[in-house]
Design a protein around this motif. Sequence first.
Motif, PDB file in Angstrom:
ATOM      1  N   GLU A  20      47.711  37.697  24.905  1.00  0.00           N
ATOM      2  CA  GLU A  20      46.798  38.297  25.671  1.00  0.00           C
ATOM      3  C   GLU A  20      46.038  37.472  26.578  1.00  0.00           C
ATOM      4  O   GLU A  20      45.875  37.869  27.757  1.00  0.00           O
ATOM      5  CB  GLU A  20      45.406  39.039  24.618  1.00  0.00           C
ATOM      6  N   ILE A  21      45.959  36.496  26.340  1.00  0.00           N
ATOM      7  CA  ILE A  21      45.094  35.633  27.516  1.00  0.00           C
ATOM      8  C   ILE A  21      45.972  35.423  28.701  1.00  0.00           C
ATOM      9  O   ILE A  21      45.515  35.459  29.916  1.00  0.00           O
ATOM     10  CB  ILE A  21      44.722  34.131  26.892  1.00  0.00           C
ATOM     11  N   LEU A  22      47.413  35.083  28.486  1.00  0.00           N
ATOM     12  CA  LEU A  22      48.336  34.970  29.530  1.00  0.00           C
ATOM     13  C   LEU A  22      48.480  36.261  30.320  1.00  0.00           C
ATOM     14  O   LEU A  22      48.725  36.155  31.445  1.00  0.00           O
ATOM     15  CB  LEU A  22      49.718  34.401  28.948  1.00  0.00           C
ATOM     16  N   ARG A  23      48.515  37.254  29.389  1.00  0.00           N
ATOM     17  CA  ARG A  23      48.699  38.645  30.355  1.00  0.00           C
ATOM     18  C   ARG A  23      47.637  38.858  31.243  1.00  0.00           C
ATOM     19  O   ARG A  23      47.765  39.553  32.231  1.00  0.00           O
ATOM     20  CB  ARG A  23      48.829  39.757  29.200  1.00  0.00           C
ATOM     21  N   GLU A  24      46.152  38.573  30.681  1.00  0.00           N
ATOM     22  CA  GLU A  24      45.081  38.692  31.545  1.00  0.00           C
ATOM     23  C   GLU A  24      45.184  37.913  32.538  1.00  0.00           C
ATOM     24  O   GLU A  24      44.493  38.198  33.666  1.00  0.00           O
ATOM     25  CB  GLU A  24      43.787  38.663  30.626  1.00  0.00           C
ATOM     26  N   SER A  25      45.562  36.639  32.525  1.00  0.00           N
ATOM     27  CA  SER A  25      45.523  35.586  33.494  1.00  0.00           C
ATOM     28  C   SER A  25      46.677  36.215  34.527  1.00  0.00           C
ATOM     29  O   SER A  25      46.285  35.992  35.878  1.00  0.00           O
ATOM     30  CB  SER A  25      45.801  34.276  32.849  1.00  0.00           C
ATOM     31  N   LEU A  26      47.741  36.553  34.117  1.00  0.00           N
ATOM     32  CA  LEU A  26      48.656  37.144  35.060  1.00  0.00           C
ATOM     33  C   LEU A  26      48.167  38.375  35.920  1.00  0.00           C
ATOM     34  O   LEU A  26      48.552  38.384  36.925  1.00  0.00           O
ATOM     35  CB  LEU A  26      49.937  37.617  34.453  1.00  0.00           C
ATOM     36  N   GLU A  27      47.368  39.169  35.108  1.00  0.00           N
ATOM     37  CA  GLU A  27      47.010  40.353  35.840  1.00  0.00           C
ATOM     38  C   GLU A  27      45.856  39.824  37.086  1.00  0.00           C
ATOM     39  O   GLU A  27      46.014  40.377  38.143  1.00  0.00           O
ATOM     40  CB  GLU A  27      46.175  41.216  34.869  1.00  0.00           C
ATOM     41  N   GLN A  28      45.033  38.997  36.509  1.00  0.00           N
ATOM     42  CA  GLN A  28      44.098  38.465  37.585  1.00  0.00           C
ATOM     43  C   GLN A  28      44.843  37.856  38.711  1.00  0.00           C
ATOM     44  O   GLN A  28      44.454  38.011  40.049  1.00  0.00           O
ATOM     45  CB  GLN A  28      43.150  37.432  37.029  1.00  0.00           C
ATOM     46  N   ALA A  29      45.955  37.229  38.347  1.00  0.00           N
ATOM     47  CA  ALA A  29      46.847  36.346  39.647  1.00  0.00           C
ATOM     48  C   ALA A  29      47.366  37.316  40.686  1.00  0.00           C
ATOM     49  O   ALA A  29      47.464  37.227  41.697  1.00  0.00           O
ATOM     50  CB  ALA A  29      47.611  35.547  38.860  1.00  0.00           C
ATOM     51  N   VAL A  30      48.010  38.541  39.982  1.00  0.00           N
ATOM     52  CA  VAL A  30      48.307  39.395  40.925  1.00  0.00           C
ATOM     53  C   VAL A  30      47.509  40.165  41.620  1.00  0.00           C
ATOM     54  O   VAL A  30      47.568  40.358  42.710  1.00  0.00           O
ATOM     55  CB  VAL A  30      49.397  40.398  39.865  1.00  0.00           C
ATOM     56  N   GLN A  31      46.457  40.619  41.129  1.00  0.00           N
ATOM     57  CA  GLN A  31      45.151  41.165  42.037  1.00  0.00           C
ATOM     58  C   GLN A  31      44.644  40.213  42.928  1.00  0.00           C
ATOM     59  O   GLN A  31      44.685  40.761  43.960  1.00  0.00           O
ATOM     60  CB  GLN A  31      44.010  41.521  41.001  1.00  0.00           C
ATOM     61  N   LYS A  32      44.554  38.979  42.840  1.00  0.00           N
ATOM     62  CA  LYS A  32      44.233  37.945  43.877  1.00  0.00           C
ATOM     63  C   LYS A  32      45.202  37.918  44.915  1.00  0.00           C
ATOM     64  O   LYS A  32      44.795  37.919  45.965  1.00  0.00           O
ATOM     65  CB  LYS A  32      43.929  36.767  43.333  1.00  0.00           C
ATOM     66  N   LYS A  33      46.471  37.931  44.469  1.00  0.00           N
ATOM     67  CA  LYS A  33      47.696  37.886  45.549  1.00  0.00           C
ATOM     68  C   LYS A  33      47.469  39.344  46.417  1.00  0.00           C
ATOM     69  O   LYS A  33      47.741  39.200  47.615  1.00  0.00           O
ATOM     70  CB  LYS A  33      48.985  37.732  44.832  1.00  0.00           C
ATOM     71  N   ALA A  52      44.943  41.251  47.025  1.00  0.00           N
ATOM     72  CA  ALA A  52      43.786  41.090  47.700  1.00  0.00           C
ATOM     73  C   ALA A  52      43.956  40.268  49.145  1.00  0.00           C
ATOM     74  O   ALA A  52      43.371  40.508  49.954  1.00  0.00           O
ATOM     75  CB  ALA A  52      42.577  40.604  46.783  1.00  0.00           C
ATOM     76  N   SER A  53      44.794  39.115  48.885  1.00  0.00           N
ATOM     77  CA  SER A  53      44.863  38.153  49.908  1.00  0.00           C
ATOM     78  C   SER A  53      45.986  38.835  50.851  1.00  0.00           C
ATOM     79  O   SER A  53      45.890  38.354  52.235  1.00  0.00           O
ATOM     80  CB  SER A  53      45.328  36.827  49.387  1.00  0.00           C
ATOM     81  N   ARG A  54      46.306  39.877  50.639  1.00  0.00           N
ATOM     82  CA  ARG A  54      47.503  40.408  51.655  1.00  0.00           C
ATOM     83  C   ARG A  54      46.810  41.788  52.457  1.00  0.00           C
ATOM     84  O   ARG A  54      47.412  42.094  53.123  1.00  0.00           O
ATOM     85  CB  ARG A  54      48.551  40.965  50.943  1.00  0.00           C
ATOM     86  N   LEU A  55      45.578  41.988  52.113  1.00  0.00           N
ATOM     87  CA  LEU A  55      44.859  43.238  52.633  1.00  0.00           C
ATOM     88  C   LEU A  55      44.315  42.663  53.934  1.00  0.00           C
ATOM     89  O   LEU A  55      43.783  41.334  54.081  1.00  0.00           O
ATOM     90  CB  LEU A  55      43.677  43.697  51.879  1.00  0.00           C
ATOM     91  N   PRO A  56      44.488  43.594  55.196  1.00  0.00           N
ATOM     92  CA  PRO A  56      43.736  43.139  56.094  1.00  0.00           C
ATOM     93  C   PRO A  56      42.269  43.033  56.157  1.00  0.00           C
ATOM     94  O   PRO A  56      41.704  43.410  55.512  1.00  0.00           O
ATOM     95  CB  PRO A  56      44.160  44.400  57.156  1.00  0.00           C
ATOM     96  N   SER A  57      41.824  41.919  57.100  1.00  0.00           N
ATOM     97  CA  SER A  57      40.292  41.826  56.990  1.00  0.00           C
ATOM     98  C   SER A  57      39.782  43.026  57.626  1.00  0.00           C
ATOM     99  O   SER A  57      40.267  43.584  58.657  1.00  0.00           O
ATOM    100  CB  SER A  57      40.053  40.483  58.107  1.00  0.00           C
ATOM    101  N   PRO A  58      38.570  43.268  57.165  1.00  0.00           N
ATOM    102  CA  PRO A  58      37.766  44.325  57.616  1.00  0.00           C
ATOM    103  C   PRO A  58      37.172  43.953  59.199  1.00  0.00           C
ATOM    104  O   PRO A  58      37.063  43.052  59.491  1.00  0.00           O
ATOM    105  CB  PRO A  58      36.451  44.363  56.772  1.00  0.00           C
ATOM    106  N   PRO A  59      37.176  44.903  59.740  1.00  0.00           N
ATOM    107  CA  PRO A  59      36.659  44.624  61.439  1.00  0.00           C
ATOM    108  C   PRO A  59      35.376  44.311  61.368  1.00  0.00           C
ATOM    109  O   PRO A  59      34.617  44.545  60.381  1.00  0.00           O
ATOM    110  CB  PRO A  59      36.723  46.285  61.895  1.00  0.00           C
ATOM    111  N   PRO A  60      35.143  43.276  62.349  1.00  0.00           N
ATOM    112  CA  PRO A  60      33.620  42.837  62.458  1.00  0.00           C
ATOM    113  C   PRO A  60      32.849  43.750  62.759  1.00  0.00           C
ATOM    114  O   PRO A  60      32.672  44.673  63.019  1.00  0.00           O
ATOM    115  CB  PRO A  60      33.747  41.730  63.418  1.00  0.00           C
TER     116      PRO A  60
END
Length: 66
Positions: free
Chosen positions: A43-56, A58-66
């Motif tokens: 369960e700990i590994l599954r949750e860690s993997l889900e968080q890593a995928v979410q971060k990955k 999120a890093s691919r989303l375009p930056s919001p306009p200034p």
Amino acid sequence: MAEGGQEAVRADEKVVPIRRVRELENRVRELGRLLGSKAMESEILRESLEQAVQKKHASRLPSPPP
């Protein structure tokens, strides 16, 4: 005890020494503990993997306009 032995013989079952029964009960408890530990680890590994995928993602989303 004698009645239990006779009953086991009538039922065509093996008579097992109480020492062996206790050994097997202890083994079942140990295996249950190990199973619980592995389930928690999974369960700990599954949750860690889900968080890593979410971060990955999120890093691919375009930056919001200034």
